[in-house]
Design a protein around this motif. Sequence first.
Motif, PDB file in Angstrom:
ATOM      1  N   GLY A  81       0.996  -1.115  -0.236  1.00 13.32           N
ATOM      2  CA  GLY A  81       0.105  -0.130  -0.008  1.00 13.32           C
ATOM      3  C   GLY A  81       0.746   1.107  -0.037  1.00 13.32           C
ATOM      4  O   GLY A  81       1.706   1.155  -0.986  1.00 13.32           O
ATOM      5  N   ASN A  82       0.555   2.196   1.010  1.00 16.78           N
ATOM      6  CA  ASN A  82       1.417   3.329   1.092  1.00 16.78           C
ATOM      7  C   ASN A  82       2.625   3.222   1.974  1.00 16.78           C
ATOM      8  O   ASN A  82       3.452   4.183   2.262  1.00 16.78           O
ATOM      9  N   ASN A  83       2.729   2.028   2.796  1.00 19.65           N
ATOM     10  CA  ASN A  83       3.695   1.858   3.539  1.00 19.65           C
ATOM     11  C   ASN A  83       5.135   1.153   2.887  1.00 19.65           C
ATOM     12  O   ASN A  83       4.707  -0.067   2.234  1.00 19.65           O
ATOM     13  N   VAL A  84       6.390   1.685   3.241  1.00 18.37           N
ATOM     14  CA  VAL A  84       7.628   0.998   2.471  1.00 18.37           C
ATOM     15  C   VAL A  84       8.232   0.779   3.539  1.00 18.37           C
ATOM     16  O   VAL A  84       8.613   1.546   4.454  1.00 18.37           O
ATOM     17  N   GLN A  85       8.723  -0.564   3.669  1.00 20.76           N
ATOM     18  CA  GLN A  85       9.631  -1.129   4.728  1.00 20.76           C
ATOM     19  C   GLN A  85      11.219  -0.808   4.087  1.00 20.76           C
ATOM     20  O   GLN A  85      11.453  -1.400   3.061  1.00 20.76           O
ATOM     21  N   LEU A  86      11.898  -0.144   4.983  1.00 21.17           N
ATOM     22  CA  LEU A  86      13.169   0.034   4.476  1.00 21.17           C
ATOM     23  C   LEU A  86      14.244  -0.428   5.559  1.00 21.17           C
ATOM     24  O   LEU A  86      14.034  -0.621   6.759  1.00 21.17           O
ATOM     25  N   MET A  87      15.828  -0.788   5.146  1.00 26.87           N
ATOM     26  CA  MET A  87      16.652  -1.225   5.910  1.00 26.87           C
ATOM     27  C   MET A  87      17.850  -0.134   5.524  1.00 26.87           C
ATOM     28  O   MET A  87      18.405  -0.230   4.483  1.00 26.87           O
ATOM     29  N   ASP A  88      18.530   0.294   6.429  1.00 27.71           N
ATOM     30  CA  ASP A  88      19.610   1.288   6.279  1.00 27.71           C
ATOM     31  C   ASP A  88      20.811   0.291   6.074  1.00 27.71           C
ATOM     32  O   ASP A  88      21.032  -0.977   6.536  1.00 27.71           O
ATOM     33  N   VAL A  89      21.428   0.655   4.944  1.00 25.62           N
ATOM     34  CA  VAL A  89      22.618   0.054   4.404  1.00 25.62           C
ATOM     35  C   VAL A  89      23.919  -0.218   5.401  1.00 25.62           C
ATOM     36  O   VAL A  89      24.575  -1.195   5.184  1.00 25.62           O
ATOM     37  N   LYS A  90      24.200   1.020   6.359  1.00 23.94           N
ATOM     38  CA  LYS A  90      25.371   0.861   7.022  1.00 23.94           C
ATOM     39  C   LYS A  90      24.831   0.001   8.410  1.00 23.94           C
ATOM     40  O   LYS A  90      25.807  -0.914   8.781  1.00 23.94           O
ATOM     41  N   ASP A  91      23.863   0.076   9.176  1.00 18.98           N
ATOM     42  CA  ASP A  91      23.746  -0.299  10.350  1.00 18.98           C
ATOM     43  C   ASP A  91      22.530  -1.317  10.419  1.00 18.98           C
ATOM     44  O   ASP A  91      22.144  -1.897  11.532  1.00 18.98           O
ATOM     45  N   PHE A  92      21.880  -1.518   9.265  1.00 23.59           N
ATOM     46  CA  PHE A  92      20.828  -2.632   9.053  1.00 23.59           C
ATOM     47  C   PHE A  92      19.808  -2.491   9.703  1.00 23.59           C
ATOM     48  O   PHE A  92      18.947  -3.418  10.154  1.00 23.59           O
ATOM     49  N   GLU A  93      19.484  -1.212  10.347  1.00 19.59           N
ATOM     50  CA  GLU A  93      18.083  -0.918  11.093  1.00 19.59           C
ATOM     51  C   GLU A  93      17.056  -0.847  10.049  1.00 19.59           C
ATOM     52  O   GLU A  93      16.890  -0.359   9.268  1.00 19.59           O
TER      53      GLU A  93
END
Length: 126
Positions: A81-93
């Motif tokens: 939907g309108n939610n996008v799940q992201l992962m930081d490439v440096k600290d994997f948060e």
Amino acid sequence: MKEQTEVGKLKEGRYVVVEDEPCKILGIAISKPGKHGAAKSRIDVVGIFDGVKRSIVQPVTAKTYIPIVERKSAQIISISGNNVQLMDVKDFEMFELTLPEDEVAKLEAGTEIPYISSMGKRKLDN
């Protein structure tokens, strides 16, 4: 996170905290000191995350806060939907952002995108 500095040291294009919101400085006008007072500074700003224009007037010697604004990169894990799940490439948060439909349509899972992070808030860097 934020640091303290004097109003007189601020410059256009930098950032300042106004009403607990990190803002980008659009313009600064400094008046001359009067007979009994210090020089005043009028600062016009726009919020990074909310886009609201604000303006403040303070003495040049007054203390104010500047936010620490970081530009980072994240990988798109999933889109629902309108939610996008992201992962930081440096600290994997892992974190989620809610975006308008027109921006979500441009994104693809697995790609890297830049984002801005400041004072616990995040948004895509457009």
